[in-house]
Design a protein around this motif. Structure first.
Motif, PDB file in Angstrom:
ATOM      1  N   ALA A  16      -3.069   6.652   7.016  1.00  0.00           N
ATOM      2  CA  ALA A  16      -1.818   7.546   6.571  1.00  0.00           C
ATOM      3  C   ALA A  16      -0.657   6.570   6.093  1.00  0.00           C
ATOM      4  N   GLN A  17      -0.448   5.313   6.865  1.00  0.00           N
ATOM      5  CA  GLN A  17       0.519   4.404   6.317  1.00  0.00           C
ATOM      6  C   GLN A  17       0.083   3.812   4.902  1.00  0.00           C
ATOM      7  N   ALA A  18      -0.998   3.673   4.674  1.00  0.00           N
ATOM      8  CA  ALA A  18      -1.657   2.802   3.579  1.00  0.00           C
ATOM      9  C   ALA A  18      -1.287   4.064   2.535  1.00  0.00           C
ATOM     10  N   GLN A  19      -1.607   5.237   2.483  1.00  0.00           N
ATOM     11  CA  GLN A  19      -1.485   6.189   1.472  1.00  0.00           C
ATOM     12  C   GLN A  19      -0.192   6.466   1.162  1.00  0.00           C
ATOM     13  N   GLU A  20       0.621   6.469   2.243  1.00  0.00           N
ATOM     14  CA  GLU A  20       2.059   6.722   2.006  1.00  0.00           C
ATOM     15  C   GLU A  20       2.631   5.637   1.172  1.00  0.00           C
ATOM     16  N   ALA A  21       2.382   4.359   1.550  1.00  0.00           N
ATOM     17  CA  ALA A  21       3.063   3.259   0.698  1.00  0.00           C
ATOM     18  C   ALA A  21       2.412   3.446  -0.815  1.00  0.00           C
ATOM     19  N   HIS A  22       1.110   3.510  -0.823  1.00  0.00           N
ATOM     20  CA  HIS A  22       0.552   3.607  -2.417  1.00  0.00           C
ATOM     21  C   HIS A  22       1.049   4.890  -3.059  1.00  0.00           C
ATOM     22  N   ALA A  23       1.193   5.908  -2.575  1.00  0.00           N
ATOM     23  CA  ALA A  23       2.091   6.943  -3.205  1.00  0.00           C
ATOM     24  C   ALA A  23       3.553   6.763  -3.563  1.00  0.00           C
ATOM     25  N   PHE A  24       4.233   5.920  -2.684  1.00  0.00           N
ATOM     26  CA  PHE A  24       5.477   5.404  -2.951  1.00  0.00           C
ATOM     27  C   PHE A  24       5.490   4.496  -4.148  1.00  0.00           C
ATOM     28  N   ILE A  25       4.339   3.776  -4.424  1.00  0.00           N
ATOM     29  CA  ILE A  25       4.470   2.849  -5.288  1.00  0.00           C
ATOM     30  C   ILE A  25       4.157   3.373  -6.595  1.00  0.00           C
ATOM     31  N   ARG A  26       3.149   4.162  -6.504  1.00  0.00           N
ATOM     32  CA  ARG A  26       3.029   4.913  -7.725  1.00  0.00           C
ATOM     33  C   ARG A  26       4.136   5.897  -8.059  1.00  0.00           C
ATOM     34  N   LYS A  27       4.839   6.293  -7.356  1.00  0.00           N
ATOM     35  CA  LYS A  27       6.075   7.224  -7.672  1.00  0.00           C
ATOM     36  C   LYS A  27       6.959   6.052  -8.503  1.00  0.00           C
ATOM     37  N   GLN A  28       6.984   4.844  -8.000  1.00  0.00           N
ATOM     38  CA  GLN A  28       7.945   3.727  -8.703  1.00  0.00           C
ATOM     39  C   GLN A  28       7.524   3.633  -9.895  1.00  0.00           C
ATOM     40  N   LEU A  29       6.113   3.601 -10.160  1.00  0.00           N
ATOM     41  CA  LEU A  29       5.363   3.422 -11.549  1.00  0.00           C
ATOM     42  C   LEU A  29       5.828   4.450 -12.510  1.00  0.00           C
ATOM     43  N   VAL A  30       6.145   5.696 -12.047  1.00  0.00           N
ATOM     44  CA  VAL A  30       6.410   6.761 -12.923  1.00  0.00           C
ATOM     45  C   VAL A  30       7.885   6.700 -13.135  1.00  0.00           C
ATOM     46  N   GLY A  31       8.815   6.159 -12.466  1.00  0.00           N
ATOM     47  CA  GLY A  31      10.142   5.996 -12.959  1.00  0.00           C
ATOM     48  C   GLY A  31      10.368   4.593 -13.824  1.00  0.00           C
ATOM     49  N   LEU A  32       9.462   3.675 -13.664  1.00  0.00           N
ATOM     50  CA  LEU A  32       9.617   2.522 -14.408  1.00  0.00           C
ATOM     51  C   LEU A  32       8.967   2.479 -15.453  1.00  0.00           C
ATOM     52  N   PHE A  33       7.782   3.161 -15.874  1.00  0.00           N
ATOM     53  CA  PHE A  33       6.803   3.528 -17.017  1.00  0.00           C
ATOM     54  C   PHE A  33       6.860   4.868 -17.295  1.00  0.00           C
TER      55      PHE A  33
END
Ligand code: PEP
Length: 254
Positions: free
Chosen positions: A184-201
């Motif tokens: 759950a901690q891994a998935q949460e962090a990965h989803a957060f990183i992907r969300k950052q990529l949406v904003g940056l790219f």
């Protein structure tokens, strides 16, 4: 396992293995992994073994990566290794910004972004590492740290380059400690990183970028981690130093 993105599993050998030991390990991996097509398999030996290992993996499904490179091209940079030199050994990947380098060599996000750009200029795919320390997690700063590292370390990359970049989420408290993040901690962090990529790219880029998990992974927790929707592979330290554990980890992931 039906994943949206092809899994990428990379072994980071760190400062381990002589040339002879490297070749023995590669021999074992080639035999055991010959039929694996579902995963991009990468090994990152020390610089001193790249020459021999590059010959040993020719005509195999194992790709070669380095553990670091200079942000500069050829020139007066004593002790450094240029991207062009890595290409000579058919390296396709390079790990950048590993937490050990952030800690011991004081690598900054700004430097890591320069290295990532230099990697792409040499047709190398960077594996850019990010992750929070235990104190940062306990201080509820995980998202803030990840946001800063993702933004800073990937600055200056084009959308095309970002799609060819791998991000490794490696919570510092889980590296070499035997403590793995929960799924759950891994998935949460990965989803957060992907969300950052949406904003940056943008959404399309974010959907295509592979995000690896790293931190005391072992064969026993491979499947559970890879089943998480935003976990697209692993960066494996200790468990990649032994042919059997790395191969079983890969086989358990698919
Ligand atoms: C690493 O150094 O990238 C790593 C994940 O190490 P370990 O698997 O040994 O925790």
């Amino acid at each position: 396992m039906n994943k949206q993105r092809k899994l990428i599993i990379a072994g980071n050998w760190k400062m381990n293995k002589t040339v002879a030991e490297s070749l023995a390990l590669v021999r074992g991996l080639k035999i055991e992994l010959a039929n694996i097509k579902e995963v991009d398999i990468v090994i990152c030996p020390p610089f001193t073994a790249l020459s021999e290992v590059s010959k040993a993996v020719i005509d195999s499904n194992i790709r070669l990566g380095a553990q670091n490179m200079s942000e500069n091209g050829y020139g007066a940079f004593t002790g450094e290794i240029a991207g062009g030199m890595l290409k000579e050994f058919s390296c396709r990947y390079v790990i950048l910004g590993h937490s050990e380098r952030r800690q011991f060599q004081k690598e900054s996000d700004e430097l890591i972004s320069k290295k990532a750009q230099a990697a792409h200029a040499n047709s190398l795919k960077p594996i850019v590492c990010v992750g929070e320390t235990l104190a940062e997690r306990e201080g509820n700063k995980t998202e803030q740290v990840l946001e800063t590292q993702v933004k800073g370390s990937l600055a200056g990359l084009t959308k095309e380059q970002m799609v060819e970049t791998v991000v490794a989420y490696e919570p510092v408290w889980a590296i070499g400690t035997g403590k793995t993040a929960t799924t759950a901690q891994a998935q949460e962090a990965h989803a957060f990183i992907r969300k950052q990529l949406v904003g940056l790219f943008d959404e399309n880029v974010a959907k295509r970028v592979r995000i690896q998990y790293g931190g005391s992974v072992k064969p026993a927790n491979a499947r559970e981690l890879m089943e998480q929707p935003d976990v697209d592979g692993a960066l494996v330290g200790g468990a990649s130093l032994d042919a059997r554990s790395f191969c079983v980890f890969i086989k358990n992931s698919i």
